[in-house]
Write an enzyme that holds these catalytic residues in place. Structure first.
Site, PDB file in Angstrom:
ATOM      1  N   CYS A   2      58.463 -21.885  81.213  1.00 28.93           N
ATOM      2  CA  CYS A   2      59.357 -20.819  81.665  1.00 28.93           C
ATOM      3  C   CYS A   2      59.758 -19.901  80.516  1.00 28.93           C
ATOM      4  O   CYS A   2      59.779 -20.303  79.356  1.00 28.93           O
ATOM      5  CB  CYS A   2      60.607 -21.429  82.263  1.00 28.93           C
ATOM      6  SG  CYS A   2      60.258 -22.578  83.581  1.00 28.93           S
ATOM      7  N   ARG A  27      53.109 -17.886  77.927  1.00 30.13           N
ATOM      8  CA  ARG A  27      53.646 -19.243  77.988  1.00 30.13           C
ATOM      9  C   ARG A  27      53.203 -19.973  79.261  1.00 30.13           C
ATOM     10  O   ARG A  27      53.347 -21.188  79.348  1.00 30.13           O
ATOM     11  CB  ARG A  27      55.172 -19.208  77.940  1.00 30.13           C
ATOM     12  CG  ARG A  27      55.718 -18.653  76.639  1.00 30.13           C
ATOM     13  CD  ARG A  27      57.185 -18.332  76.755  1.00 30.13           C
ATOM     14  NE  ARG A  27      57.995 -19.514  76.946  1.00 30.13           N
ATOM     15  CZ  ARG A  27      58.599 -20.184  75.969  1.00 30.13           C
ATOM     16  NH1 ARG A  27      58.486 -19.750  74.730  1.00 30.13           N
ATOM     17  NH2 ARG A  27      59.313 -21.255  76.211  1.00 30.13           N
ATOM     18  N   TRP A  75      57.648 -21.697  85.551  1.00 25.95           N
ATOM     19  CA  TRP A  75      56.512 -22.620  85.643  1.00 25.95           C
ATOM     20  C   TRP A  75      57.045 -23.811  86.431  1.00 25.95           C
ATOM     21  O   TRP A  75      57.908 -24.542  85.954  1.00 25.95           O
ATOM     22  CB  TRP A  75      56.086 -23.028  84.240  1.00 25.95           C
ATOM     23  CG  TRP A  75      54.801 -23.799  84.160  1.00 25.95           C
ATOM     24  CD1 TRP A  75      53.535 -23.297  84.122  1.00 25.95           C
ATOM     25  CD2 TRP A  75      54.658 -25.226  84.071  1.00 25.95           C
ATOM     26  NE1 TRP A  75      52.620 -24.321  84.023  1.00 25.95           N
ATOM     27  CE2 TRP A  75      53.279 -25.505  83.990  1.00 25.95           C
ATOM     28  CE3 TRP A  75      55.549 -26.286  84.065  1.00 25.95           C
ATOM     29  CZ2 TRP A  75      52.783 -26.807  83.892  1.00 25.95           C
ATOM     30  CZ3 TRP A  75      55.052 -27.585  83.974  1.00 25.95           C
ATOM     31  CH2 TRP A  75      53.682 -27.829  83.891  1.00 25.95           C
ATOM     32  N   ASN A 101      65.780 -22.288  81.619  1.00 26.42           N
ATOM     33  CA  ASN A 101      64.607 -23.014  81.118  1.00 26.42           C
ATOM     34  C   ASN A 101      65.027 -24.446  80.856  1.00 26.42           C
ATOM     35  O   ASN A 101      66.147 -24.682  80.395  1.00 26.42           O
ATOM     36  CB  ASN A 101      64.125 -22.427  79.780  1.00 26.42           C
ATOM     37  CG  ASN A 101      63.350 -21.147  79.953  1.00 26.42           C
ATOM     38  OD1 ASN A 101      63.183 -20.666  81.063  1.00 26.42           O
ATOM     39  ND2 ASN A 101      62.888 -20.587  78.849  1.00 26.42           N
ATOM     40  N   GLY A 102      64.118 -25.394  81.081  1.00 29.41           N
ATOM     41  CA  GLY A 102      64.451 -26.798  80.814  1.00 29.41           C
ATOM     42  C   GLY A 102      64.566 -27.573  82.120  1.00 29.41           C
ATOM     43  O   GLY A 102      64.184 -27.081  83.189  1.00 29.41           O
ATOM     44  N   GLU A 483      39.181 -33.023  69.470  1.00 26.31           N
ATOM     45  CA  GLU A 483      39.653 -31.638  69.594  1.00 26.31           C
ATOM     46  C   GLU A 483      38.570 -30.754  70.236  1.00 26.31           C
ATOM     47  O   GLU A 483      38.862 -29.900  71.071  1.00 26.31           O
ATOM     48  CB  GLU A 483      40.062 -31.111  68.204  1.00 26.31           C
ATOM     49  CG  GLU A 483      40.546 -29.677  68.171  1.00 26.31           C
ATOM     50  CD  GLU A 483      41.752 -29.375  69.075  1.00 26.31           C
ATOM     51  OE1 GLU A 483      42.332 -30.309  69.653  1.00 26.31           O
ATOM     52  OE2 GLU A 483      42.068 -28.194  69.222  1.00 26.31           O
ATOM     53  N   LYS A 487      39.021 -28.628  73.659  1.00 32.33           N
ATOM     54  CA  LYS A 487      38.803 -27.172  73.703  1.00 32.33           C
ATOM     55  C   LYS A 487      37.834 -26.828  74.828  1.00 32.33           C
ATOM     56  O   LYS A 487      38.017 -25.851  75.535  1.00 32.33           O
ATOM     57  CB  LYS A 487      38.240 -26.642  72.367  1.00 32.33           C
ATOM     58  CG  LYS A 487      39.224 -26.541  71.240  1.00 32.33           C
ATOM     59  CD  LYS A 487      40.195 -25.389  71.322  1.00 32.33           C
ATOM     60  CE  LYS A 487      41.529 -25.684  71.870  1.00 32.33           C
ATOM     61  NZ  LYS A 487      42.450 -26.596  71.343  1.00 32.33           N
ATOM     62  N   GLU A 490      39.648 -27.697  78.502  1.00 39.74           N
ATOM     63  CA  GLU A 490      40.870 -27.007  78.941  1.00 39.74           C
ATOM     64  C   GLU A 490      40.639 -25.542  79.284  1.00 39.74           C
ATOM     65  O   GLU A 490      41.359 -24.988  80.105  1.00 39.74           O
ATOM     66  CB  GLU A 490      41.996 -27.146  77.907  1.00 39.74           C
ATOM     67  CG  GLU A 490      41.762 -26.418  76.608  1.00 39.74           C
ATOM     68  CD  GLU A 490      42.902 -26.588  75.612  1.00 39.74           C
ATOM     69  OE1 GLU A 490      44.044 -26.815  76.023  1.00 39.74           O
ATOM     70  OE2 GLU A 490      42.633 -26.480  74.400  1.00 39.74           O
ATOM     71  N   HIS A 506      29.450 -49.760  74.159  1.00 39.50           N
ATOM     72  CA  HIS A 506      30.299 -50.751  74.828  1.00 39.50           C
ATOM     73  C   HIS A 506      30.658 -50.322  76.240  1.00 39.50           C
ATOM     74  O   HIS A 506      31.624 -50.800  76.810  1.00 39.50           O
ATOM     75  CB  HIS A 506      31.540 -51.025  73.977  1.00 39.50           C
ATOM     76  CG  HIS A 506      31.175 -51.595  72.641  1.00 39.50           C
ATOM     77  ND1 HIS A 506      30.746 -52.889  72.485  1.00 39.50           N
ATOM     78  CD2 HIS A 506      31.106 -51.018  71.416  1.00 39.50           C
ATOM     79  CE1 HIS A 506      30.446 -53.102  71.207  1.00 39.50           C
ATOM     80  NE2 HIS A 506      30.652 -51.972  70.535  1.00 39.50           N
ATOM     81  N   LYS A 605      51.974 -22.855  77.382  1.00 35.61           N
ATOM     82  CA  LYS A 605      51.900 -22.854  75.922  1.00 35.61           C
ATOM     83  C   LYS A 605      52.904 -23.817  75.314  1.00 35.61           C
ATOM     84  O   LYS A 605      52.626 -24.485  74.325  1.00 35.61           O
ATOM     85  CB  LYS A 605      52.150 -21.429  75.404  1.00 35.61           C
ATOM     86  CG  LYS A 605      52.014 -21.278  73.896  1.00 35.61           C
ATOM     87  CD  LYS A 605      50.588 -21.490  73.447  1.00 35.61           C
ATOM     88  CE  LYS A 605      50.398 -21.421  71.949  1.00 35.61           C
ATOM     89  NZ  LYS A 605      49.133 -22.046  71.533  1.00 35.61           N
TER      90      LYS A 605
HETATM   91  C1  F6R Z   1      45.645 -27.554  73.434  1.00 31.88           C
HETATM   92  C2  F6R Z   1      47.047 -27.351  73.111  1.00 31.88           C
HETATM   93  C3  F6R Z   1      48.004 -28.434  73.458  1.00 31.88           C
HETATM   94  C4  F6R Z   1      49.124 -28.522  72.418  1.00 31.88           C
HETATM   95  C5  F6R Z   1      50.162 -29.548  72.866  1.00 31.88           C
HETATM   96  C6  F6R Z   1      51.271 -29.712  71.864  1.00 31.88           C
HETATM   97  O1  F6R Z   1      44.860 -26.476  73.040  1.00 31.88           O
HETATM   98  O2  F6R Z   1      47.431 -26.329  72.616  1.00 31.88           O
HETATM   99  O3  F6R Z   1      47.357 -29.650  73.611  1.00 31.88           O
HETATM  100  O4  F6R Z   1      48.574 -28.883  71.188  1.00 31.88           O
HETATM  101  O5  F6R Z   1      50.705 -29.148  74.105  1.00 31.88           O
HETATM  102  O6  F6R Z   1      51.974 -28.526  71.679  1.00 31.88           O
HETATM  103  P1  F6R Z   1      52.874 -28.290  70.415  1.00 31.88           P
HETATM  104  O7  F6R Z   1      51.995 -28.274  69.224  1.00 31.88           O
HETATM  105  O8  F6R Z   1      53.556 -26.986  70.660  1.00 31.88           O
HETATM  106  O9  F6R Z   1      53.842 -29.445  70.365  1.00 31.88           O
END
Ligand code: F6R
Length: 610
Positions: A2, A27, A75, A101-102, A483, A487, A490, A506, A605
């Site tokens: 949000c 976000r 959101w 927010n929250g 990672e 990438k 997602e 395994h 985000k």
């Molecule tokens: C993936 C991504 C997320 C963040 C995760 C933690 O590309 O960006 O997996 O890494 O949500 O977010 P932060 O770093 O803001 O705690």
């Protein structure tokens, strides 16, 4: 997740509110709305979907002359993403409108009590309890009413409130979710993050937990937890809005991938001294405490967790301290064994991730030394950490992290070198050589990006029709595989799995058949030969293998189907180069599949709910 905006000033509020909401789109959200104070009444316009829907609705319904208003991107957490659940929410009397927010954890109890008193709820949200509580707490004083309401809330909140009796004012308060204010010629701006207000001013006030601000066209007055006035000083934000714009790139993600040489260099170079040692601005452990450390626990979510996974290998190798790595949502509920000789390293780009913040609070409560690696200045995690080391990645807008991840890994390299030096495990010359290798990385990052972009664009073609992909590696390469796989999945929505290469046989190797695409991360010299054996195993079962390795291993790579070569570097830093083609691979595959790259479905985000 949000987003909140607010404006009280000399000009029409609606254009500022919409502009602020657009800046917060990155976000992630599923509905949007605004409320403005028009004389003695509050006017709410809100709708499901994109901000463009809200703009269309506003254009059709009104050209409000109001100069005070609040806005929100939601959101969904409590209740579906629909018009009714969208914020702002109105109190039953119509006197108050609130955006939030929250998550209000005690909202069910509050709701039941309010319903018993005759308050009627129209939405499924937790936020609506705040609106009705404001009515119930109304004592004729706007600030006091908001404070009395906030005192009844449990959980996390950042709230902005309009009151029809005080049409020139906004009151906001927070706990656990951020709020920022900026004052300039044209009025006072409020945002849940600085990108919403940076176009107007770079001098911002971060509202502390339980602080309240009374905002009007001339500025803001702040009150502390006890209600006494607080004298706050603004903080200067060093980056400008162009840093948060696409700058000619088609997507923020590509721009941010290309910014990694700078993000790495800005993060590392201020911490390397002229005589080749490492120094931090805020590292509160004494040399004695460092020598007494018995172990390190790294806690984070998502890509930040993957950065921590890479850091684990480097920290253990250099400091000889046992390092455990945990996903924050697991850590916080497993009653972890912690003591004052444990260093808990918390990693977060946003500094607001709910589970990571809760894990930090747990570590603080248990008396551990805590060290936070954070990108967003003055975020909750930065404020509550024992020591803070900022990643200087600049604003990251794309939901999928790239440059913040690289900057997090860079800080972990610095911490590993710093601790090893303090523990006497790297002597002066060795530390200077380590720092020299680190300082060489930005140029190598640039070279890798320059060399591999075209090749990746071509290779991404074969990923377009895939339903599954596998990423394998050992040790540091495994950290990178995790990672790389995230990438890919997602943003392109291709199912992908990361596997420790030695673990395949395994169970998972049964999924490998003729034509399966396996990306083998094979850059880290210490385990190169071992990974090579795993490549042979999957090839023998018909897999097509795309290997990522370094120039020094080119001859040994043998018959892989496709290869990407990264430059040689200090092997401990290989992840930093190896991840770059993987970010580009995810990006170009998602682009070719027509995905919404900067705002992938269902993702946000900043994940401020657990
Ligand atoms: C993936 C991504 C997320 C963040 C995760 C933690 O590309 O960006 O997996 O890494 O949500 O977010 P932060 O770093 O803001 O705690």
């Amino acid at each position: 997740m949000c987003g909140i905006v607010g404006y009280a000033g000399k000009n029409r509020a609606v254009p500022y509110l919409l502009e602020g909401l657009e800046k917060l789109e990155y976000r992630g959200y599923d509905s949007a709305g605004i409320a403005v104070a028009e004389g003695g009444a509050l006017r709410v316009t809100k709708t499901r979907g994109r901000i463009s829907n809200l703009e269309a609705l506003i254009a059709a319904e009104h050209q409000s002359p109001a100069t005070v208003g609040i806005g929100h991107t939601r959101w969904a957490t409590h209740g579906k993403p629909n018009d009714v659940n969208a914020h702002p929410h109105r109190s039953m009397s119509g006197r108050f409108c609130v955006v939030h927010n929250g998550i209000i954890e005690n909202y069910l109890q509050l709701k039941a009590a309010l319903q018993a008193e005759g308050y009627v709820f129209v939405s499924e949200t937790d936020t609506e309890v705040i609106a009705h509580l404001l009515d119930k707490s109304w004592d004729g004083d706007f600030v006091s009413t908001v404070r009395k309401t906030a005192a009844q809330l449990e959980g996390a909140y950042a709230i902005c409130v309009l009151c029809s009796d005080c049409p020139d004012q906004i009151v906001c308060t927070r706990w656990g979710s951020p709020l920022v204010l900026g004052v300039c010629e044209s009025g006072t701006f409020i945002g849940s993050d600085v990108t919403a207000i940076l176009r107007h001013t770079n001098d911002v006030y971060y509202l502390d937990g339980h602080e309240t601000a009374l905002v009007d066209a001339h500025g803001a007055v702040f009150f502390g937890k006890d209600g006494a006035a607080v004298d706050k000083q603004p903080r200067r934000i060093e980056w400008n809005l162009s840093a948060a714009q696409k700058g000619g790139y088609e997507h923020f993600m590509l721009k941010e991938i290309m910014e990694q040489p700078k993000a790495f260099s800005d993060t590392v170079s201020p911490r390397i001294t002229a005589d080749g040692t490492i120094a931090f601005e805020d590292f509160r452990l004494t040399d004695d405490e460092i020598r007494r450390l018995r172990r390190v626990a790294v806690v984070a979510c998502g890509s930040a967790y993957h950065a921590g996974a890479a850091g684990k290998y480097v920290l253990e190798k250099l400091t000889r301290l046992p390092v455990e790595i945990d996903i924050a949502s697991e850590f916080r509920y497993r009653d972890p064994v912690l003591d004052e000789d444990t260093l808990v390293v918390v990693i977060s780009q946003s500094g607001e991730t709910a589970d990571t913040l809760a894990a930090l609070r747990l570590a603080n409560e248990r008396g551990c030394k805590t060290l936070c690696i954070v990108n967003v200045v003055s975020s909750s995690i930065a404020n509550e950490g024992g020591s803070v080391i900022y990643t200087h990645a600049g604003p990251e807008i794309a939901v999928a992290t790239t440059k913040a991840y690289s900057a997090q890994v860079a800080v972990l390299y610095l911490i590993a070198g710093y601790l090893a030096g303090k523990k006497g495990l790297l002597d002066k010359e060795q530390l200077a050589a380590y720092c020299k290798d680190l300082s060489a990385m930005p140029a190598l990052i640039q070279k890798t990006l320059d060399d591999c972009e075209k090749q990746i664009q071509a290779l991404s073609q074969m990923f377009i029709p895939l339903e599954h992909a596998y990423f394998i590696g050992r040790n540091l390469d495994y950290a990178c595989a995790m990672e790389a796989s995230l990438k890919m999945k997602e943003i392109s929505y291709i199912h992908s799995e990361a596997y420790a290469a030695g673990e395949l046989k395994h169970g998972t190797i049964s999924l490998i058949e003729k034509g399966t695409l396996v990306v083998a991360l094979a850059a880290y010299s210490d385990v190169f030969q071992k990974t090579l054996s795993n490549i042979k195993e999957v090839k023998a079962r018909g897999a097509r293998v795309l290997a990522v390795s370094t120039e020094r291993h080119v001859d040994a790579l043998g018959e892989v189907d496709y290869r990407i070569l990264i430059p040689d570097c200090n092997p401990l830093f290989s992840v930093t180069l190896e991840v770059l083609p993987m970010q580009l691979l995810g990006y170009y595959t998602a682009r070719a599949r027509g995905c919404d790259i900067d705002k992938p479905r269902n993702l946000a985000k900043s994940v401020t709910v657990e």
